[in-house]
Motif scaffolding. Structure first.
Motif, PDB file in Angstrom:
ATOM      1  N   LEU A   1     -19.523  -7.418 -37.906  1.00 48.27           N
ATOM      2  CA  LEU A   1     -20.507  -7.916 -36.938  1.00 48.27           C
ATOM      3  C   LEU A   1     -21.941  -7.657 -37.389  1.00 48.27           C
ATOM      4  O   LEU A   1     -22.870  -8.229 -36.827  1.00 48.27           O
ATOM      5  CB  LEU A   1     -20.268  -7.278 -35.564  1.00 48.27           C
TER       6      LEU A   1
ATOM      7  N   PRO B   1     -20.579 -15.929 -31.207  1.00 46.17           N
ATOM      8  CA  PRO B   1     -21.999 -16.183 -31.488  1.00 46.17           C
ATOM      9  C   PRO B   1     -22.734 -14.879 -31.805  1.00 46.17           C
ATOM     10  O   PRO B   1     -22.426 -13.827 -31.232  1.00 46.17           O
ATOM     11  CB  PRO B   1     -22.527 -16.785 -30.184  1.00 46.17           C
ATOM     12  N   GLU B   2     -23.686 -14.956 -32.705  1.00 50.16           N
ATOM     13  CA  GLU B   2     -24.410 -13.761 -33.127  1.00 50.16           C
ATOM     14  C   GLU B   2     -25.036 -13.011 -31.959  1.00 50.16           C
ATOM     15  O   GLU B   2     -25.063 -11.785 -31.936  1.00 50.16           O
ATOM     16  CB  GLU B   2     -25.488 -14.125 -34.151  1.00 50.16           C
ATOM     17  N   ARG B   3     -25.518 -13.730 -30.968  1.00 49.94           N
ATOM     18  CA  ARG B   3     -26.146 -13.075 -29.812  1.00 49.94           C
ATOM     19  C   ARG B   3     -25.146 -12.251 -29.009  1.00 49.94           C
ATOM     20  O   ARG B   3     -25.535 -11.430 -28.179  1.00 49.94           O
ATOM     21  CB  ARG B   3     -26.843 -14.091 -28.919  1.00 49.94           C
TER      22      ARG B   3
ATOM     23  N   HIS C   1     -22.691 -10.384 -30.628  1.00 49.49           N
ATOM     24  CA  HIS C   1     -22.082  -9.403 -31.523  1.00 49.49           C
ATOM     25  C   HIS C   1     -22.089  -7.999 -30.922  1.00 49.49           C
ATOM     26  O   HIS C   1     -21.094  -7.280 -31.007  1.00 49.49           O
ATOM     27  CB  HIS C   1     -22.757  -9.424 -32.888  1.00 49.49           C
TER      28      HIS C   1
ATOM     29  N   ILE D   1     -23.925  -5.077 -37.030  1.00 49.89           N
ATOM     30  CA  ILE D   1     -24.773  -4.494 -35.991  1.00 49.89           C
ATOM     31  C   ILE D   1     -25.416  -3.242 -36.565  1.00 49.89           C
ATOM     32  O   ILE D   1     -24.761  -2.462 -37.252  1.00 49.89           O
ATOM     33  CB  ILE D   1     -23.942  -4.132 -34.750  1.00 49.89           C
TER      34      ILE D   1
END
Length: 135
Positions: free
Chosen positions: A114, A78-80, A82, A116
């Motif tokens: 990702l 999930p993106e949260r 990453h 980030i």
């Protein structure tokens, strides 16, 4: 069977550890410690580590290779999580105090996939180095 996000996190750590060909005992121990202590792995059994590691090796050695494996693994996270995923990869990479070019390149690939931001990745990297620093 679909890949669970916790398995994906473990596979990302295993891919990082194996990027320089040999997985050291320090890296294996760190993966076990992280899985045993971090809240993101709450309820995850230690016996799942070996299964996830073997599936990671199968993915990397499969027809799509490392690139395909990373795409599959990261698609599940999930993106949260990453930044958590990147922090776990860095933690495994720095544990043996040796960062060969292969591991640095893999961390770059993970960071890019990702998506980030550089400030976050720099903070994660500096914090990991600080934790591993010896007197």
């Amino acid at each position: 069977m679909p890949l669970a996000f916790q398995d994906a996190l473990i596979q990302l750590m295993v891919a990082t550890a194996s990027s320089d060909v040999d997985i050291s005992q320090l890296e294996l121990d760190r993966i076990g410690t992280l899985v045993g202590r971090l809240p993101v792995f709450a309820g995850y059994g230690h016996d799942g580590i070996a299964v996830a590691a073997n599936r990671c090796a199968d993915r990397i050695n499969g027809p799509d290779g490392l690139d395909g494996a990373l795409d599959e693994i990261i698609a599940v996270i999930p993106e949260r999580l990453h930044d958590t995923a990147y922090a776990l990869a860095v933690e495994v990479a720095v544990v043996d105090l040796d960062l060969p070019q292969e591991q640095l390149r893999l961390l770059e690939m993970i960071r890019d996939r990702l998506a980030i931001d550089r400030l976050t990745t720099a903070a994660i990297e500096v914090a990991a180095r600080a934790r591993m620093r010896r007197p």
